[in-house]
Design a protein around this motif. Structure first.
Motif, PDB file in Angstrom:
ATOM      1  N   ASP A 192       0.829  -1.206   0.000  1.00  0.00           N
ATOM      2  CA  ASP A 192       0.000   0.000   0.000  1.00  0.00           C
ATOM      3  C   ASP A 192       0.860   1.251   0.000  1.00  0.00           C
ATOM      4  OD1 ASP A 192      -2.457  -1.260  -0.109  1.00  0.00           O
ATOM      5  OD2 ASP A 192      -2.883  -1.039   2.035  1.00  0.00           O
ATOM      6  N   ILE A 193       1.827   1.319   0.897  1.00  0.00           N
ATOM      7  CA  ILE A 193       2.651   2.519   0.981  1.00  0.00           C
ATOM      8  C   ILE A 193       3.523   2.659  -0.266  1.00  0.00           C
ATOM      9  CG2 ILE A 193       4.621   1.606   2.293  1.00  0.00           C
ATOM     10  CD1 ILE A 193       2.933   4.994   2.879  1.00  0.00           C
ATOM     11  N   ASP A 194       3.970   1.539  -0.827  1.00  0.00           N
ATOM     12  CA  ASP A 194       4.734   1.583  -2.067  1.00  0.00           C
ATOM     13  C   ASP A 194       3.877   2.143  -3.205  1.00  0.00           C
ATOM     14  OD1 ASP A 194       7.183   1.017  -3.579  1.00  0.00           O
ATOM     15  OD2 ASP A 194       5.949  -0.497  -4.597  1.00  0.00           O
ATOM     16  N   ASP A 195       2.599   1.748  -3.247  1.00  0.00           N
ATOM     17  CA  ASP A 195       1.689   2.280  -4.259  1.00  0.00           C
ATOM     18  C   ASP A 195       1.543   3.791  -4.121  1.00  0.00           C
ATOM     19  OD1 ASP A 195       1.242  -0.224  -5.347  1.00  0.00           O
ATOM     20  OD2 ASP A 195      -0.710  -0.507  -4.376  1.00  0.00           O
ATOM     21  N   ILE A 196       1.505   4.292  -2.891  1.00  0.00           N
ATOM     22  CA  ILE A 196       1.372   5.731  -2.674  1.00  0.00           C
ATOM     23  C   ILE A 196       2.631   6.453  -3.144  1.00  0.00           C
ATOM     24  CG2 ILE A 196       1.010   7.552  -0.964  1.00  0.00           C
ATOM     25  CD1 ILE A 196      -1.437   5.654  -1.652  1.00  0.00           C
ATOM     26  N   HIS A 197       3.798   5.902  -2.836  1.00  0.00           N
ATOM     27  CA  HIS A 197       5.043   6.503  -3.331  1.00  0.00           C
ATOM     28  C   HIS A 197       5.063   6.519  -4.864  1.00  0.00           C
ATOM     29  CE1 HIS A 197       7.031   7.157   0.464  1.00  0.00           C
ATOM     30  NE2 HIS A 197       6.762   5.915   0.832  1.00  0.00           N
ATOM     31  N   ARG A 198       4.556   5.482  -5.481  1.00  0.00           N
ATOM     32  CA  ARG A 198       4.474   5.438  -6.951  1.00  0.00           C
ATOM     33  C   ARG A 198       3.502   6.504  -7.458  1.00  0.00           C
ATOM     34  NH1 ARG A 198       6.277   0.136  -9.199  1.00  0.00           N
ATOM     35  NH2 ARG A 198       6.854  -1.090  -7.385  1.00  0.00           N
ATOM     36  N   ALA A 199       2.409   6.714  -6.717  1.00  0.00           N
ATOM     37  CA  ALA A 199       1.439   7.735  -7.115  1.00  0.00           C
ATOM     38  C   ALA A 199       2.087   9.115  -7.116  1.00  0.00           C
ATOM     39  CB  ALA A 199       0.224   7.713  -6.186  1.00  0.00           C
ATOM     40  N   VAL A 200       2.938   9.382  -6.129  1.00  0.00           N
ATOM     41  CA  VAL A 200       3.659  10.657  -6.100  1.00  0.00           C
ATOM     42  C   VAL A 200       4.540  10.765  -7.345  1.00  0.00           C
ATOM     43  CG1 VAL A 200       5.382  12.035  -4.854  1.00  0.00           C
ATOM     44  CG2 VAL A 200       3.570  10.858  -3.591  1.00  0.00           C
ATOM     45  N   ASP A 201       5.234   9.680  -7.678  1.00  0.00           N
ATOM     46  CA  ASP A 201       6.052   9.681  -8.896  1.00  0.00           C
ATOM     47  C   ASP A 201       5.193   9.943 -10.138  1.00  0.00           C
ATOM     48  OD1 ASP A 201       8.280   9.149  -7.380  1.00  0.00           O
ATOM     49  OD2 ASP A 201       8.442   7.040  -7.984  1.00  0.00           O
ATOM     50  N   TYR A 202       4.026   9.282 -10.219  1.00  0.00           N
ATOM     51  CA  TYR A 202       3.132   9.481 -11.363  1.00  0.00           C
ATOM     52  C   TYR A 202       2.652  10.924 -11.434  1.00  0.00           C
ATOM     53  CZ  TYR A 202       2.807   4.419 -12.041  1.00  0.00           C
ATOM     54  OH  TYR A 202       3.087   3.109 -12.282  1.00  0.00           O
ATOM     55  N   MET A 203       2.371  11.513 -10.269  1.00  0.00           N
ATOM     56  CA  MET A 203       1.939  12.921 -10.266  1.00  0.00           C
ATOM     57  C   MET A 203       3.047  13.815 -10.816  1.00  0.00           C
ATOM     58  SD  MET A 203      -0.194  13.106  -6.690  1.00  0.00           S
ATOM     59  CE  MET A 203      -0.493  14.856  -6.818  1.00  0.00           C
ATOM     60  N   ASN A 204       4.275  13.535 -10.422  1.00  0.00           N
ATOM     61  CA  ASN A 204       5.403  14.321 -10.921  1.00  0.00           C
ATOM     62  C   ASN A 204       5.594  14.145 -12.430  1.00  0.00           C
ATOM     63  OD1 ASN A 204       6.442  15.743  -8.617  1.00  0.00           O
ATOM     64  ND2 ASN A 204       7.032  13.748  -7.810  1.00  0.00           N
ATOM     65  N   THR A 205       5.510  12.915 -12.913  1.00  0.00           N
ATOM     66  CA  THR A 205       5.666  12.702 -14.359  1.00  0.00           C
ATOM     67  C   THR A 205       4.479  13.281 -15.129  1.00  0.00           C
ATOM     68  OG1 THR A 205       4.760  10.456 -14.221  1.00  0.00           O
ATOM     69  CG2 THR A 205       7.150  10.673 -14.125  1.00  0.00           C
ATOM     70  N   THR A 206       3.301  13.258 -14.500  1.00  0.00           N
ATOM     71  CA  THR A 206       2.130  13.868 -15.133  1.00  0.00           C
ATOM     72  C   THR A 206       2.308  15.375 -15.245  1.00  0.00           C
ATOM     73  OG1 THR A 206       0.703  12.108 -14.299  1.00  0.00           O
ATOM     74  CG2 THR A 206      -0.381  14.157 -14.983  1.00  0.00           C
ATOM     75  N   THR A 207       2.845  15.985 -14.208  1.00  0.00           N
ATOM     76  CA  THR A 207       3.125  17.426 -14.243  1.00  0.00           C
ATOM     77  C   THR A 207       4.094  17.753 -15.367  1.00  0.00           C
ATOM     78  OG1 THR A 207       2.760  17.573 -11.862  1.00  0.00           O
ATOM     79  CG2 THR A 207       3.974  19.376 -12.893  1.00  0.00           C
ATOM     80  N   GLN A 208       5.163  16.975 -15.472  1.00  0.00           N
ATOM     81  CA  GLN A 208       6.153  17.201 -16.530  1.00  0.00           C
ATOM     82  C   GLN A 208       5.527  17.019 -17.906  1.00  0.00           C
ATOM     83  OE1 GLN A 208       9.141  18.457 -16.085  1.00  0.00           O
ATOM     84  NE2 GLN A 208       9.490  18.476 -18.286  1.00  0.00           N
ATOM     85  N   TRP A 209       4.692  15.988 -18.046  1.00  0.00           N
ATOM     86  CA  TRP A 209       4.004  15.740 -19.316  1.00  0.00           C
ATOM     87  C   TRP A 209       3.102  16.923 -19.674  1.00  0.00           C
ATOM     88  CZ3 TRP A 209      -1.369  15.232 -19.744  1.00  0.00           C
ATOM     89  CH2 TRP A 209      -1.840  14.875 -21.003  1.00  0.00           C
ATOM     90  N   ALA A 210       2.309  17.396 -18.695  1.00  0.00           N
ATOM     91  CA  ALA A 210       1.389  18.510 -18.953  1.00  0.00           C
ATOM     92  C   ALA A 210       2.151  19.771 -19.348  1.00  0.00           C
ATOM     93  CB  ALA A 210       0.521  18.775 -17.728  1.00  0.00           C
TER      94      ALA A 210
END
Length: 133
Positions: free
Chosen positions: A77-95
């Motif tokens: 669960d906590i690993d998934d949350i850390h991945r979500a933070v990474d996805y948010m960062n890559t999403t920001t860069q993509w946008a």
């Protein structure tokens, strides 16, 4: 693969597992698995399969497995949350650098609502921790 098989096998299910006793001590030397119990992790229940009575050793081993499984799921669960933070960062860069106006139009409202919902929950939980601490 090791030559010795474990005494128990756990078939993972949505909210727990089916527990089998593994047996290779038969005339054909085949692996036989006999279901002995069903585990409900959400309720913390161990239900014997059929008319079976579980030995204290069975119960102890199943409870040990349940504790290990609970720890593994919490770690995931906590690993998934850390991945979500990474996805948010890559999403920001993509946008910022790659997204076309059409792509942004497609996802902006969904992302804004999800981020607003997340922010609301995080701020409320943080305030609760600060007032209790």
């Amino acid at each position: 693969m090791t030559s010795e098989l474990p005494e128990y096998y756990y078939r993972i299910r949505e909210n727990g597992a089916a527990v089998f006793r593994v047996d290779t001590e038969n005339r054909q030397r085949r692996i036989e698995m006999e279901q002995i119990a069903v585990i409900n992790m959400n309720k913390g229940e161990i239900k014997p399969h059929g008319d079976r009575d579980l030995s204290q050793m069975d119960q102890k081993e199943i409870k040990r497995w349940m504790a290990e499984r609970k720890a593994l799921l919490a770690m995931r669960d906590i690993d998934d949350i850390h991945r979500a933070v990474d996805y948010m960062n890559t999403t920001t860069q993509w946008a910022q650098s790659k997204a076309s106006p059409e792509q942004l139009e497609e996802v902006t409202d969904s992302l804004l609502l999800a981020m607003h919902d997340l922010r609301t929950v995080l701020v409320r939980k943080k305030a609760d921790r600060l007032t209790k601490g």
